[in-house]
Design a protein around this motif. Structure first.
Motif, PDB file in Angstrom:
ATOM      1  N   SER A 153     -28.234 -14.198  34.092  1.00  0.00           N
ATOM      2  CA  SER A 153     -28.700 -12.418  33.132  1.00  0.00           C
ATOM      3  C   SER A 153     -27.246 -11.999  32.477  1.00  0.00           C
ATOM      4  CB  SER A 153     -28.688 -12.009  34.113  1.00  0.00           C
ATOM      5  OG  SER A 153     -30.560 -11.831  34.927  1.00  0.00           O
ATOM      6  N   ALA A 154     -26.671 -12.181  33.294  1.00  0.00           N
ATOM      7  CA  ALA A 154     -25.218 -11.947  32.802  1.00  0.00           C
ATOM      8  C   ALA A 154     -24.938 -12.157  31.250  1.00  0.00           C
ATOM      9  CB  ALA A 154     -23.537 -12.154  33.924  1.00  0.00           C
ATOM     10  N   ASN A 155     -24.844 -14.030  31.400  1.00  0.00           N
ATOM     11  CA  ASN A 155     -24.693 -14.289  30.770  1.00  0.00           C
ATOM     12  C   ASN A 155     -25.678 -14.492  29.076  1.00  0.00           C
ATOM     13  OD1 ASN A 155     -22.798 -16.757  30.490  1.00  0.00           O
ATOM     14  ND2 ASN A 155     -23.836 -17.549  32.130  1.00  0.00           N
ATOM     15  N   LYS A 156     -26.830 -13.796  29.034  1.00  0.00           N
ATOM     16  CA  LYS A 156     -27.990 -13.426  28.360  1.00  0.00           C
ATOM     17  C   LYS A 156     -27.182 -11.795  27.582  1.00  0.00           C
ATOM     18  CE  LYS A 156     -32.697 -12.797  28.027  1.00  0.00           C
ATOM     19  NZ  LYS A 156     -34.212 -12.632  28.251  1.00  0.00           N
ATOM     20  N   ALA A 157     -27.140 -11.028  28.512  1.00  0.00           N
ATOM     21  CA  ALA A 157     -26.802  -9.422  28.634  1.00  0.00           C
ATOM     22  C   ALA A 157     -25.419  -9.778  27.511  1.00  0.00           C
ATOM     23  CB  ALA A 157     -26.216  -8.819  29.486  1.00  0.00           C
ATOM     24  N   HIS A 158     -24.416 -10.835  27.921  1.00  0.00           N
ATOM     25  CA  HIS A 158     -23.225 -10.574  27.017  1.00  0.00           C
ATOM     26  C   HIS A 158     -23.776 -11.676  25.394  1.00  0.00           C
ATOM     27  CE1 HIS A 158     -19.538 -13.366  25.576  1.00  0.00           C
ATOM     28  NE2 HIS A 158     -18.727 -12.110  25.814  1.00  0.00           N
ATOM     29  N   LEU A 159     -24.698 -12.638  25.668  1.00  0.00           N
ATOM     30  CA  LEU A 159     -25.047 -12.969  24.134  1.00  0.00           C
ATOM     31  C   LEU A 159     -25.562 -11.892  23.180  1.00  0.00           C
ATOM     32  CD1 LEU A 159     -25.017 -15.414  22.463  1.00  0.00           C
ATOM     33  CD2 LEU A 159     -27.255 -16.155  24.040  1.00  0.00           C
ATOM     34  N   ILE A 160     -26.431 -11.019  24.036  1.00  0.00           N
ATOM     35  CA  ILE A 160     -27.199  -9.614  23.415  1.00  0.00           C
ATOM     36  C   ILE A 160     -26.573  -8.645  22.700  1.00  0.00           C
ATOM     37  CG2 ILE A 160     -29.331  -8.331  23.344  1.00  0.00           C
ATOM     38  CD1 ILE A 160     -30.699 -10.420  25.457  1.00  0.00           C
ATOM     39  N   PHE A 161     -25.238  -8.760  23.718  1.00  0.00           N
ATOM     40  CA  PHE A 161     -24.113  -7.946  23.265  1.00  0.00           C
ATOM     41  C   PHE A 161     -23.428  -7.535  22.080  1.00  0.00           C
ATOM     42  CE2 PHE A 161     -20.677  -4.996  22.704  1.00  0.00           C
ATOM     43  CZ  PHE A 161     -20.970  -3.919  22.877  1.00  0.00           C
ATOM     44  N   THR A 162     -22.925  -9.072  22.093  1.00  0.00           N
ATOM     45  CA  THR A 162     -21.492 -10.037  21.255  1.00  0.00           C
ATOM     46  C   THR A 162     -22.721  -9.728  19.087  1.00  0.00           C
ATOM     47  OG1 THR A 162     -22.381 -11.748  21.933  1.00  0.00           O
ATOM     48  CG2 THR A 162     -21.013 -10.446  22.595  1.00  0.00           C
ATOM     49  N   SER A 163     -23.493 -10.495  19.933  1.00  0.00           N
ATOM     50  CA  SER A 163     -25.376 -10.872  18.236  1.00  0.00           C
ATOM     51  C   SER A 163     -25.460  -9.546  17.850  1.00  0.00           C
ATOM     52  CB  SER A 163     -26.448 -11.154  18.835  1.00  0.00           C
ATOM     53  OG  SER A 163     -26.207 -13.039  19.586  1.00  0.00           O
ATOM     54  N   ARG A 164     -25.356  -7.952  18.350  1.00  0.00           N
ATOM     55  CA  ARG A 164     -25.869  -6.766  17.851  1.00  0.00           C
ATOM     56  C   ARG A 164     -24.464  -6.281  17.254  1.00  0.00           C
ATOM     57  NH1 ARG A 164     -30.255  -4.893  19.032  1.00  0.00           N
ATOM     58  NH2 ARG A 164     -29.857  -2.373  18.969  1.00  0.00           N
ATOM     59  N   LEU A 165     -23.397  -7.297  17.995  1.00  0.00           N
ATOM     60  CA  LEU A 165     -22.229  -6.539  17.667  1.00  0.00           C
ATOM     61  C   LEU A 165     -21.810  -7.330  16.439  1.00  0.00           C
ATOM     62  CD1 LEU A 165     -19.397  -4.955  17.911  1.00  0.00           C
ATOM     63  CD2 LEU A 165     -18.342  -6.697  19.101  1.00  0.00           C
ATOM     64  N   ASN A 166     -22.099  -8.662  16.519  1.00  0.00           N
ATOM     65  CA  ASN A 166     -21.253  -8.944  14.890  1.00  0.00           C
ATOM     66  C   ASN A 166     -22.671  -8.850  13.610  1.00  0.00           C
ATOM     67  OD1 ASN A 166     -20.399 -10.509  16.734  1.00  0.00           O
ATOM     68  ND2 ASN A 166     -21.427 -12.251  16.977  1.00  0.00           N
ATOM     69  N   SER A 167     -23.439  -8.759  14.319  1.00  0.00           N
ATOM     70  CA  SER A 167     -24.393  -8.256  12.947  1.00  0.00           C
ATOM     71  C   SER A 167     -24.616  -6.430  12.428  1.00  0.00           C
ATOM     72  CB  SER A 167     -25.819  -8.077  13.576  1.00  0.00           C
ATOM     73  OG  SER A 167     -26.509  -7.592  14.838  1.00  0.00           O
ATOM     74  N   GLY A 168     -24.124  -5.629  13.354  1.00  0.00           N
ATOM     75  CA  GLY A 168     -24.561  -4.669  13.147  1.00  0.00           C
ATOM     76  C   GLY A 168     -22.664  -3.897  12.719  1.00  0.00           C
ATOM     77  N   ASN A 169     -21.511  -4.555  13.252  1.00  0.00           N
ATOM     78  CA  ASN A 169     -20.263  -4.028  12.900  1.00  0.00           C
ATOM     79  C   ASN A 169     -19.893  -5.066  11.794  1.00  0.00           C
ATOM     80  OD1 ASN A 169     -18.066  -2.845  12.942  1.00  0.00           O
ATOM     81  ND2 ASN A 169     -18.249  -2.745  14.991  1.00  0.00           N
ATOM     82  N   LYS A 170     -19.502  -5.150  10.063  1.00  0.00           N
ATOM     83  CA  LYS A 170     -19.035  -5.908   9.971  1.00  0.00           C
ATOM     84  C   LYS A 170     -17.661  -5.514  10.002  1.00  0.00           C
ATOM     85  CE  LYS A 170     -22.812  -7.596   8.901  1.00  0.00           C
ATOM     86  NZ  LYS A 170     -23.906  -9.205   8.927  1.00  0.00           N
ATOM     87  N   SER A 171     -17.065  -4.686  10.284  1.00  0.00           N
ATOM     88  CA  SER A 171     -16.075  -4.487  10.387  1.00  0.00           C
ATOM     89  C   SER A 171     -15.154  -4.895  11.621  1.00  0.00           C
ATOM     90  CB  SER A 171     -15.269  -3.144  10.717  1.00  0.00           C
ATOM     91  OG  SER A 171     -15.708  -2.714  11.743  1.00  0.00           O
ATOM     92  N   VAL A 172     -15.845  -6.094  12.396  1.00  0.00           N
ATOM     93  CA  VAL A 172     -14.885  -6.774  13.599  1.00  0.00           C
ATOM     94  C   VAL A 172     -14.975  -7.820  13.189  1.00  0.00           C
ATOM     95  CG1 VAL A 172     -15.350  -7.563  15.947  1.00  0.00           C
ATOM     96  CG2 VAL A 172     -15.463  -4.918  15.709  1.00  0.00           C
ATOM     97  N   SER A 173     -13.530  -8.494  13.092  1.00  0.00           N
ATOM     98  CA  SER A 173     -14.169  -9.882  12.200  1.00  0.00           C
ATOM     99  C   SER A 173     -14.176 -10.833  14.518  1.00  0.00           C
ATOM    100  CB  SER A 173     -12.898 -10.495  12.008  1.00  0.00           C
ATOM    101  OG  SER A 173     -11.718 -10.050  12.673  1.00  0.00           O
ATOM    102  N   VAL A 174     -14.468 -11.653  13.768  1.00  0.00           N
ATOM    103  CA  VAL A 174     -15.364 -12.786  14.623  1.00  0.00           C
ATOM    104  C   VAL A 174     -15.414 -14.065  14.368  1.00  0.00           C
ATOM    105  CG1 VAL A 174     -17.467 -12.713  14.242  1.00  0.00           C
ATOM    106  CG2 VAL A 174     -17.346 -13.612  16.489  1.00  0.00           C
TER     107      VAL A 174
END
Length: 284
Positions: A153-174
């Protein structure tokens, strides 16, 4: 039935729970008005009942999941309110629950669907803050699961959070980094978010050396946060056998030395995580 039980206080709630099943409890919980002041009390007694009457000593995961989701729902509308999009939220928005701490506590002990809900909760909370604080909110979705032994669940939560970050905040480079054994997202301007990803990798591999290297390399950043030390110490002990330093008893040490005990404090009992372990079905 709900209103009568609520008005009668604790005894009324217990009366409701007398012939309860999980399905009935969920129906009652969902039927509470948004502004009902006894809702939290009902949730507490509902969880206590399920821990005594059911198969889960820390409460039924489904009850935790639904309760946590309800406590989090106010966060999902808050950014819309700030933008003034009045058509996008309910008419009784002022009564929506917005209790992220209660949401975290229950979702950490929830079902396999809870990590997605918790990650969503933390992300919605994050976007009301500065963009550079992403790791602080991601950690609130990752640490609780690690501390209850739920790596999946820790891995799943991390993946979902970072996926939303990537799609929702284009100013954050990845940058996407891949190897034969794992894939990872690297954030050049968010070092602590990289730390969380590498921490999960270290736990998955069971590598105490990698954990120690991470702790040393990111020490200045972790120190700047100031509130991760206890969680990381417990993670180090739980997953890598790194004992948490505990203060000795000077009087006992002196007596032990005099009487040939070799000095040192009594063997301490392992320190328990603040949140109890979840059902075995969700453990890795």
């Amino acid at each position: 039935m709900v209103e009568e039980g609520a008005q009668e206080g604790g005894s009324g709630l217990l009366l409701i729970l007398g012939g309860a099943t999980t399905g009935k409890l969920l129906a009652i919980l969902r039927a509470f008005p948004r502004s009902e002041p006894t809702k939290k009390r009902f949730v507490t007694e509902m969880i206590n009942w399920s821990s005594k009457a059911g198969d889960y000593p820390y409460g039924d995961p489904e009850l935790h999941h639904v309760a946590g989701s309800i406590f989090a729902e106010g966060l999902y509308y808050r950014p819309t309110i700030l933008l003034g999009c009045s058509d996008a939220f309910p008419a009784d928005i002022e009564h929506l629950e917005c209790e992220p701490y209660d949401a975290e506590r229950h979702l950490a002990l929830g079902t396999k669907d809870s990590p997605e809900q918790l990650a969503k909760c933390e992300y919605e909370w994050y976007i009301q803050d500065d963009s550079h604080t992403a790791a602080l909110y991601a950690a609130r979705a990752v640490f609780p699961y690690l501390l209850v032994g739920n790596l999946r669940s820790a891995n799943k939560a991390h993946l979902i959070f970072t996926s939303r970050l990537n799609s929702g905040n284009k100013s954050v480079s990845v940058q996407e980094v891949s190897s034969k054994s794992s894939d990872m997202r690297v954030y050049p301007v968010l070092p602590l978010l990289n730390f969380l990803g590498l921490l999960l990798l270290a736990v998955q591999r069971g590598s105490s050396d990698l954990f120690k290297q991470l702790a040393k390399h990111y020490a200045p950043h972790v120190k700047e946060v100031g509130v991760w030390d206890d969680a990381l110490a417990q993670i180090g002990e739980m997953y890598f056998g790194i004992r948490i330093p505990r203060q000795g008893n000077p009087l006992f040490d002196m007596m032990g030395s005099m009487m040939g005990f070799g000095g040192g404090s009594p063997k301490p009992k392992p320190k328990k995580a603040e949140v109890a372990p979840p059902p075995a079905a969700d453990l890795d």
